[in-house]
Design a protein around this motif. Structure first.
Motif, mmCIF file in Angstrom:
data_model
loop_
_atom_site.group_PDB
_atom_site.id
_atom_site.type_symbol
_atom_site.label_atom_id
_atom_site.label_comp_id
_atom_site.label_asym_id
_atom_site.label_seq_id
_atom_site.Cartn_x
_atom_site.Cartn_y
_atom_site.Cartn_z
ATOM 1 N N ARG A 125 28.782 15.270 29.294
ATOM 2 C CA ARG A 125 29.050 16.022 30.511
ATOM 3 C C ARG A 125 30.508 16.480 30.555
ATOM 4 O O ARG A 125 30.812 17.619 30.934
ATOM 5 C CB ARG A 125 28.709 15.176 31.735
ATOM 6 N N ARG A 126 31.422 15.582 30.144
ATOM 7 C CA ARG A 126 32.836 15.961 30.125
ATOM 8 C C ARG A 126 33.101 17.066 29.111
ATOM 9 O O ARG A 126 33.901 17.978 29.362
ATOM 10 C CB ARG A 126 33.687 14.732 29.814
ATOM 11 N N PHE A 127 32.436 16.973 27.963
ATOM 12 C CA PHE A 127 32.609 17.994 26.927
ATOM 13 C C PHE A 127 32.113 19.352 27.421
ATOM 14 O O PHE A 127 32.770 20.379 27.205
ATOM 15 C CB PHE A 127 31.863 17.580 25.661
ATOM 16 N N HIS A 129 31.885 20.366 30.544
ATOM 17 C CA HIS A 129 32.835 20.851 31.552
ATOM 18 C C HIS A 129 34.089 21.420 30.880
ATOM 19 O O HIS A 129 34.645 22.426 31.329
ATOM 20 C CB HIS A 129 33.220 19.716 32.501
ATOM 21 N N TRP A 130 34.533 20.768 29.805
ATOM 22 C CA TRP A 130 35.707 21.264 29.075
ATOM 23 C C TRP A 130 35.431 22.626 28.454
ATOM 24 O O TRP A 130 36.285 23.517 28.499
ATOM 25 C CB TRP A 130 36.095 20.247 28.000
ATOM 26 N N LEU A 131 34.239 22.790 27.877
ATOM 27 C CA LEU A 131 33.890 24.057 27.239
ATOM 28 C C LEU A 131 33.897 25.218 28.222
ATOM 29 O O LEU A 131 34.183 26.360 27.844
ATOM 30 C CB LEU A 131 32.494 23.967 26.603
ATOM 31 N N THR A 132 33.544 24.950 29.471
ATOM 32 C CA THR A 132 33.449 26.024 30.463
ATOM 33 C C THR A 132 34.736 26.188 31.270
ATOM 34 O O THR A 132 34.720 26.844 32.314
ATOM 35 C CB THR A 132 32.257 25.780 31.404
ATOM 36 N N ARG A 133 35.825 25.597 30.814
ATOM 37 C CA ARG A 133 37.124 25.900 31.407
ATOM 38 C C ARG A 133 37.542 27.302 30.955
ATOM 39 O O ARG A 133 37.364 27.658 29.781
ATOM 40 C CB ARG A 133 38.171 24.874 30.983
ATOM 41 N N VAL A 136 39.623 27.600 27.681
ATOM 42 C CA VAL A 136 38.851 27.253 26.484
ATOM 43 C C VAL A 136 37.873 28.370 26.142
ATOM 44 O O VAL A 136 37.767 28.791 24.984
ATOM 45 C CB VAL A 136 38.107 25.918 26.690
ATOM 46 N N CYS A 181 32.216 31.621 32.900
ATOM 47 C CA CYS A 181 33.355 31.386 33.792
ATOM 48 C C CYS A 181 33.465 32.447 34.879
ATOM 49 O O CYS A 181 34.163 32.231 35.883
ATOM 50 C CB CYS A 181 34.647 31.348 32.973
ATOM 51 N N SER A 188 25.939 25.272 38.497
ATOM 52 C CA SER A 188 27.348 25.079 38.169
ATOM 53 C C SER A 188 28.183 25.125 39.442
ATOM 54 O O SER A 188 27.866 25.870 40.384
ATOM 55 C CB SER A 188 27.812 26.181 37.207
#
Length: 276
Positions: A125-127, A129-133, A136, A181, A188
């Motif tokens: 889940r953290r990964f 969320h990081w990808l959709t920053r 990034v 994004c 989301s």
């Protein structure tokens, strides 16, 4: 129809695995869309269904139809293929709010025993969320875009069909992150748009413009593949390169700048209403 075009159509056959994957995705989405439409009919209306199905249709058209044969011999056709994968397919798919319908459309056993446990993993889940920053996603799409247009990488992909498929996956996957994004499809977390989104879009257009301008004004063919392989349409490689660059420049810029204008108008209205 020219003999060259006719030969491409005659040699074409639909790739079975890709065609099957698109068809199964359409079935799973429809099953989930019908299910969730019982509780959220206004959110999952026919427009969402049409958008998602249009995205799948354009995806198939780009890489599974005879267009892919034209892209193998014409740089200009190849650029159209890339534009469809990066600027048309992702927004259409994401506007269909695909996350929940695709999950709900899967068999219950698969959801409970595989997908559910995976999605509950904290590190995954953290990964995600990081990808959709935005930072990034922006770098992922633009680095992929530039890297695959380096002459050695571009030629290698055309020479090796499996790597050509990897190239397409990179373009599609990173572009989905980029447009995610902006659209942020439910469920989301919705974030209030600010003026930074214009920088996000315009800076991506700058990258597209730089590459397009280089290909347009270069006085020699950049990609040797088109020099060493016969062109059945008898198009000069440099002329084809300029045409492809112009297509990428004009249509690619529209894909970034039109949403930027629409969002700018939306933000201006919001600022006025807040001051009123």
């Amino acid at each position: 129809m020219s003999d060259a075009a006719q030969a491409i159509f005659l040699s074409w056959s639909p790739p079975p695995w890709l065609t099957l994957s698109v068809a199964l995705t359409a079935i799973v989405y429809l099953r989930g869309w019908l299910e969730i439409g019982k509780t959220r009919p206004q959110q999952f209306d026919l427009l969402r269904l049409a958008s998602f199905y249009s995205g799948l249709a354009v995806l198939w058209l780009a890489i599974a139809s005879p267009m892919d044969g034209f892209a193998d011999v014409l740089l200009s056709a190849h650029m159209i293929e890339h534009l469809l994968l990066m600027s048309v397919v992702p927004p259409l798919l994401l506007y269909g709010l695909p996350v929940v319908p695709l999950l709900r459309g899967l068999p219950v056993v698969l959801r409970r025993n595989l997908i559910g446990p995976l999605l509950r993993l904290t590190f995954l889940r953290r990964f995600l969320h990081w990808l959709t920053r935005p930072v990034v996603a922006w770098f992922a799409m633009n680095i992929s875009f530039l890297a695959w247009h380096i002459p050695s990488a571009y030629n290698f992909a055309l020479e090796h069909e499996n790597w050509h498929a990897v190239e397409h996956i990179c373009f599609l996957g990173t572009s989905i992150l980029f447009w995610w994004c902006i659209i942020r499809p439910w469920p989301s977390e919705a974030k209030r748009l600010n003026w930074g989104i214009l920088l996000y879009l315009v800076s991506a257009d700058v990258v597209n413009t730089i590459l397009s301008a280089f290909l347009s004004f270069c006085d020699r063919p950049v990609y040797s593949f088109y020099l060493t392989h016969p062109n059945p349409f008898q198009v000069e490689p440099l002329e084809d390169q300029v045409l492809g660059a112009v297509i990428m420049w004009v249509l690619g810029s529209l894909a970034f700048l039109l949403p930027a204008v629409i969002l700018a108008l939306h933000l201006v209205r919001g600022d006025r209403s807040n001051r009123a």
